[in-house]
Design a protein around this motif. Structure first.
Motif, PDB file in Angstrom:
ATOM      1  N   VAL A 510       0.842  -1.203   0.000  1.00 30.87           N
ATOM      2  CA  VAL A 510       0.000   0.000   0.000  1.00 30.87           C
ATOM      3  C   VAL A 510       0.875   1.251   0.000  1.00 30.87           C
ATOM      4  O   VAL A 510       0.672   2.183  -0.789  1.00 30.87           O
ATOM      5  N   ALA A 511       1.860   1.281   0.882  1.00 28.98           N
ATOM      6  CA  ALA A 511       2.735   2.459   0.975  1.00 28.98           C
ATOM      7  C   ALA A 511       3.551   2.648  -0.298  1.00 28.98           C
ATOM      8  O   ALA A 511       3.704   3.764  -0.807  1.00 28.98           O
ATOM      9  N   VAL A 512       4.085   1.544  -0.850  1.00 33.91           N
ATOM     10  CA  VAL A 512       4.943   1.645  -2.037  1.00 33.91           C
ATOM     11  C   VAL A 512       4.137   2.088  -3.252  1.00 33.91           C
ATOM     12  O   VAL A 512       4.581   2.940  -4.045  1.00 33.91           O
ATOM     13  N   HIS A 513       2.933   1.531  -3.444  1.00 33.97           N
ATOM     14  CA  HIS A 513       2.098   1.958  -4.576  1.00 33.97           C
ATOM     15  C   HIS A 513       1.691   3.426  -4.429  1.00 33.97           C
ATOM     16  O   HIS A 513       1.592   4.150  -5.434  1.00 33.97           O
ATOM     17  N   GLY A 514       1.463   3.863  -3.200  1.00 35.93           N
ATOM     18  CA  GLY A 514       1.166   5.279  -2.989  1.00 35.93           C
ATOM     19  C   GLY A 514       2.330   6.154  -3.417  1.00 35.93           C
ATOM     20  O   GLY A 514       2.138   7.204  -4.057  1.00 35.93           O
ATOM     21  N   ARG A 515       3.547   5.721  -3.079  1.00 37.80           N
ATOM     22  CA  ARG A 515       4.730   6.483  -3.470  1.00 37.80           C
ATOM     23  C   ARG A 515       4.892   6.478  -4.989  1.00 37.80           C
ATOM     24  O   ARG A 515       5.256   7.504  -5.600  1.00 37.80           O
ATOM     25  N   ALA A 516       4.608   5.332  -5.634  1.00 40.95           N
ATOM     26  CA  ALA A 516       4.715   5.265  -7.094  1.00 40.95           C
ATOM     27  C   ALA A 516       3.726   6.221  -7.751  1.00 40.95           C
ATOM     28  O   ALA A 516       4.057   6.911  -8.726  1.00 40.95           O
ATOM     29  N   ARG A 536      -2.804   0.073  -5.803  1.00 43.48           N
ATOM     30  CA  ARG A 536      -2.926   0.294  -4.360  1.00 43.48           C
ATOM     31  C   ARG A 536      -4.318  -0.107  -3.884  1.00 43.48           C
ATOM     32  O   ARG A 536      -4.467  -0.657  -2.783  1.00 43.48           O
ATOM     33  N   SER A 537      -5.347   0.142  -4.688  1.00 40.28           N
ATOM     34  CA  SER A 537      -6.706  -0.220  -4.275  1.00 40.28           C
ATOM     35  C   SER A 537      -6.820  -1.734  -4.084  1.00 40.28           C
ATOM     36  O   SER A 537      -7.517  -2.205  -3.174  1.00 40.28           O
ATOM     37  N   THR A 538      -6.129  -2.498  -4.920  1.00 41.32           N
ATOM     38  CA  THR A 538      -6.162  -3.956  -4.785  1.00 41.32           C
ATOM     39  C   THR A 538      -5.550  -4.386  -3.450  1.00 41.32           C
ATOM     40  O   THR A 538      -6.093  -5.253  -2.750  1.00 41.32           O
ATOM     41  N   ALA A 539      -4.413  -3.779  -3.096  1.00 37.31           N
ATOM     42  CA  ALA A 539      -3.782  -4.105  -1.817  1.00 37.31           C
ATOM     43  C   ALA A 539      -4.675  -3.698  -0.647  1.00 37.31           C
ATOM     44  O   ALA A 539      -4.800  -4.429   0.345  1.00 37.31           O
ATOM     45  N   LEU A 540      -5.310  -2.539  -0.752  1.00 35.64           N
ATOM     46  CA  LEU A 540      -6.211  -2.083   0.310  1.00 35.64           C
ATOM     47  C   LEU A 540      -7.402  -3.031   0.471  1.00 35.64           C
ATOM     48  O   LEU A 540      -7.839  -3.331   1.585  1.00 35.64           O
TER      49      LEU A 540
END
Length: 893
Positions: A510-516, A536-540
């Motif tokens: 979640v954090a890494v996709h947000g940074r990307a 990120r939505s998939t991870a959430l």
């Protein structure tokens, strides 16, 4: 007077006369004198020994006794194996009553090499021919030698000939018998063309390697040396560092024996430095490096250069094509050099033609030689040429497989299948190049391969490998410190998020996709920004953080709508459908997922197969089994299409769900076929995928084919043992217990169930442990072992409570109540039955609740005065209870 001489063959003057006085030397047996003593600490080689004994046994093959060639790498133990077999054969009554002749040709040591004429001289002397009666030429000596062997055989004195360390067929052939009765064993580092069966030997297996070190140490220090037994892990590490080569193992045993205070761990530590390992693998006159030197000196200059260059190839093996690029030579010439090295056992041919590998110690030796000749061999230039070939070929293969490229006259690959096969074969080397490229002096290689192989990492689902490559590439971008690497940095950040999701590390993802997403936004790449939001939505969603999931999808939809991106909007809707399905709102998810499948089909997008799979899962969850089977069949056709066939694990998942749909739709035979197809697809991945084995076993059991289920579980047990997967082994044992119970093999079922529960507990698998204990309890009931059954079912109920599984706890208590009733403990039985009814009521399982209520009623009928906790008044349960009778507990989970 008559005077005759008979009963022998003579190669000297014969005296006849009326009165003759002769003083004869003492009789001796000439053939047995020369065999060296076999080593008492010989270990392993059981299969090779059996094959050689069979080859030497008189009349075993029905024809002439063959010559047997033992070939292998220097230090593999060829001579020792030949000595062991020769001694065993001579001890067999009637095999070789004439004894054994032994000659060492020292074929690889130019200072001690024995030419054929000298070897024949020694052999003829051993057979009783005096020097004065020896012919002068090789042909004449060979003719006399063979005649003698034939004469010995004709007089029931059959001889075994052992020719050690032959380098060429030309020097060995004159020493071989030709009478069809006399047998011969030949050893060589080369695969000699003798018209004889070849018995190739290599390194020992790990267990035999450890056993050899232990046996050798005990032989050299018989007075209670326990160091090997005290630290088997360190001894195993020594064996690994020796490449399981017998010569190196014996040297290590000698090093331990000569220093009683030296521990195996200390010796393993000293061998860990690969650049000094060959120097440390030596004692007195026995040195691994010296043994390899003898083989290396026999190579012609061209083949020696090929040998020196091979360690440059990253990965465990190489192809002929890679060697050709490395050496910039003619393909036929390079292949011939590799064939020559294989005949000398300095390289090992792969299981398929065109691939080669080096033994670990030989690789170190070749690399050492290569470093010494680096300048004249142009090693760095050659390595750059090879790595460039890796990158360009990988890019071309990926272009074809992702449909962004087409096969043409300039293409390296003639078809997509060929491109996929190349990637599969070269994957270990590509991975090694991507991780080690910077250390090899080519810092751009990790970045290039991380980008080119992105889709492959997704398809292969190897999260650990992918993260290692991303780390290597990121390190090079950080080191470069260039202003134009920000797009690459964002791409690697996005890739890291995907790899973390594959690894199950969703919080980090979640954090890494947000940074990307932020990085792409800063670059103005809005499409990639939105794609990162979808990831990120998939991870959430996996973390059940649905509000944040929805917010990311809405933001991604805004961007894709603004861009007019049809693919992006289809991805958003796909995730919306998945979210609805996750929330259990299947009636809303179904039309969304059906529309998404149509959209991706219209776009001819690779995601179409997964869209169909997701739709099928929703149909399956909605009990629309026939529709689901049809949808999964369409998805399977997509995955098996030549352009998509790389996703073998995707095919396994589709087949798995197809089998479930067929099973629930009442088509057991078709379900079994689908399960078997899933298992075949899993085997093609080359990875120990757990669930196809277990689910095939369960489906076979449900179809009444429990015997076949046991066979599948036997194969699963071997796979899990080889892969070192304790969770897989635990799951296999859990399934095995249920299947064996169905077959009535209750003692075996109880043993498997007990071990399964222990392993599940050790693995920290709460759900698995609870199910294993539940199944164990049911088997113990059937075996009429009631007190152990009480314990198992009670423990199952506690574990189910710990993992918040009300239904599982209810099933356990329901069965426990039955056991307690049989034991005459009606009060406790009623309490367990009442709690089970409450738990089933809470789980909305009215059918099971009815059984529990009926059981409680039966208990009260037996003991009218029983008091138990109140049972909820459920009309459906009461109605069902009135139509049922209290019976034995349900079958295993």
């Amino acid at each position: 007077m008559r005077n005759t001489v008979n009963g022998g063959t003579f190669f000297h003057a014969v005296v006849q006369g009326r009165n003759v006085t002769i003083q004869l030397p003492a009789p001796q047996d000439p053939a047995l004198a020369g065999l060296p003593e076999p080593n008492a600490s010989f270990v392993g080689r059981a299969a090779e020994a059996a094959a050689l004994r069979e080859a030497l046994e008189p009349g075993a093959g029905g024809g002439p006794t063959p010559v047997a060639l033992v070939a292998g790498l220097a230090g593999a133990g060829k001579t020792e194996l030949a000595l062991q077999i020769a001694r065993q054969a001579c001890d067999e009554p009637g095999w070789f009553p004439g004894g054994v002749l032994f000659v060492d040709l020292f074929g690889y040591d130019d200072d001690r090499r024995v030419p054929p004429e000298r070897a024949l001289e020694g052999l003829l002397n051993a057979l009783g021919v005096a020097d004065g009666n020896l012919p002068t030429g090789v042909q004449d000596r060979s003719r006399l030698y063979r005649s003698l062997l034939r004469a010995y055989a004709a007089s029931d004195r059959r001889v075994l000939v052992v020719v050690d360390n032959g380098r060429s067929a030309a020097e060995v052939e004159p020493l071989l018998p030709t009478d069809g009765v006399t047998a011969a064993l030949v050893t060589s580092r080369h695969t000699l063309d003798l018209g004889a069966p070849v018995h190739e030997i290599g390194e020992l297996c790990p267990a035999d390697s450890v056993a050899l070190i232990g046996a050798a140490v005990r032989q050299l220090r018989p007075a209670g040396d326990t160091r090997v037994d005290d630290d088997p892990a360190a001894v195993g590490r020594i064996a690994e560092l020796c490449g399981h080569l017998p010569l190196a193992l014996r040297i290590c045993a000698a090093l331990l024996a000569e220093s009683p205070t030296r521990t195996p761990a200390a010796l393993a530590g000293s061998l860990a430095d690969e650049y000094r390992r060959l120097d440390r693998l030596g004692r007195e006159e026995r040195r691994v490096r010296a043994v390899f030197d003898l083989s290396y000196r026999q190579l012609d200059p061209r083949t020696a250069r090929v040998f020196r260059m091979l360690p440059l190839v990253p990965g465990p093996d190489l192809s002929t094509g890679s060697a050709e690029r490395l050496l910039a030579g003619d393909e036929a010439e390079v292949e011939q050099a590799l064939v020559d090295l294989a005949r000398a056992h300095l390289v090992v041919p792969g299981e398929v033609w065109g691939r080669w590998r080096l033994h670990d110690l030989v690789r170190l030796y070749a690399d050492d030689r290569g470093r010494a000749c680096a300048e004249q061999d142009d090693r760095q230039e050659a390595l750059g040429r090879l790595l460039g070939h890796f990158v360009s070929s990988a890019w071309e293969a990926e272009s074809l497989l992702s449909r962004s490229g087409e096969v043409g006259v300039t293409s390296r690959f003639r078809s997509r299948d060929e491109a996929a096969a190349w990637l599969d074969e070269e994957w270990p080397g590509l991975l090694a190049a991507a991780i080690d490229g910077a250390a090899l002096g080519f810092p751009s290689i990790p970045v290039l391969l991380a980008a080119v192989l992105h889709r492959q990492f997704v398809l292969r689902r190897r999260a650990g490998e992918w993260l290692a490559v991303i780390d290597a590439a990121s390190a090079q971008l950080t080191t470069a410190g260039q202003a134009d690497v920000s797009a690459l940095t964002a791409g690697l950040t996005s890739a890291r998020g995907m790899a973390l999701m594959l690894a199950g590390r969703h919080e980090e993802a979640v954090a890494v996709h947000g940074r990307a997403s932020e990085q792409f936004g800063a670059l103005g790449d809005r499409r990639q920004e939105a794609a990162a939001l979808i990831s990120r939505s998939t991870a959430l969603r996996t973390l059940h953080r649905f509000a944040e999931d929805r917010a990311d999808l809405e933001r991604a939809a805004e961007i894709f709508t603004e861009l007019g991106d049809a693919w992006g909007m289809a991805m958003v809707r796909s995730n919306v459908g998945d979210a609805l399905q996750t929330l259990g709102r299947l009636h809303e998810a179904l039309p969304v997922l059906a529309a998404v499948a149509d959209e991706f089909g219209a776009l001819a997008d690779p995601w179409e197969g997964w869209a169909l799979h997701n739709l099928g899962v929703a149909q399956l969850g909605s009990a629309r089994y026939e529709e689901a089977a049809g949808t999964f069949t369409r998805a399977l056709e997509w995955f098996r299409d030549a352009a998509n066939a790389q996703d073998a694990l995707g095919e396994v998942m589709v087949l798995d769900h197809l089998a479930e749909a067929l099973e629930r739709a009442g088509h057991p035979a078709e379900a079994v076929r689908a399960r078997r197809a899933a298992l075949d697809a899993a085997r093609r991945t080359g990875r120990p995928v757990r669930w196809p084995f277990l689910r095939l076993a369960v489906t076979l059991r449900a179809a009444g084919r429990a015997d076949e289920a046991v066979d599948v579980l036997d194969e699963a047990a071997a796979v899990f043992a080889d892969s070192g997967d304790p969770k897989g082994r635990a799951a296999e044992l859990t399934a095995r217990a249920a299947v064996l119970g169905e077959l009535g093999r209750l003692d075996e079922a109880v043993a498997a169930g007990t071990r399964a529960a222990e392993l599940q507990r050790a693995c920290g698998e709460g759900e698995g442990e609870a199910s294993a204990l539940y199944n164990l309890g049911t088997m113990l009931v059937r075996a009429e072992r009631l007190r152990p059954a009480e314990d198992a079912l009670g423990r199952a109920a506690e574990v189910f409570r710990a993992i918040d599984d009300d239904h599982g706890r209810g099933e356990s208590l329901n069965n426990l109540a039955y056991v307690l009733m049989l034991l005459g403990r009606f009060g406790r039985a009623a309490a367990a039955q009442a709690e089970a009814a409450e738990l089933f009521h809470r789980s909305d399982d009215h059918a099971s609740e009815a059984i529990a209520v009926e059981g409680l009623a039966a208990l009260r009928a037996v003991r009218p005065g029983l008091r138990a906790r109140a049972v909820p008044d459920c009309g459906i349960a009461r109605a069902l209870a009135s139509t049922r009778r209290f019976t034995a507990p349900p079958c295993a989970r």
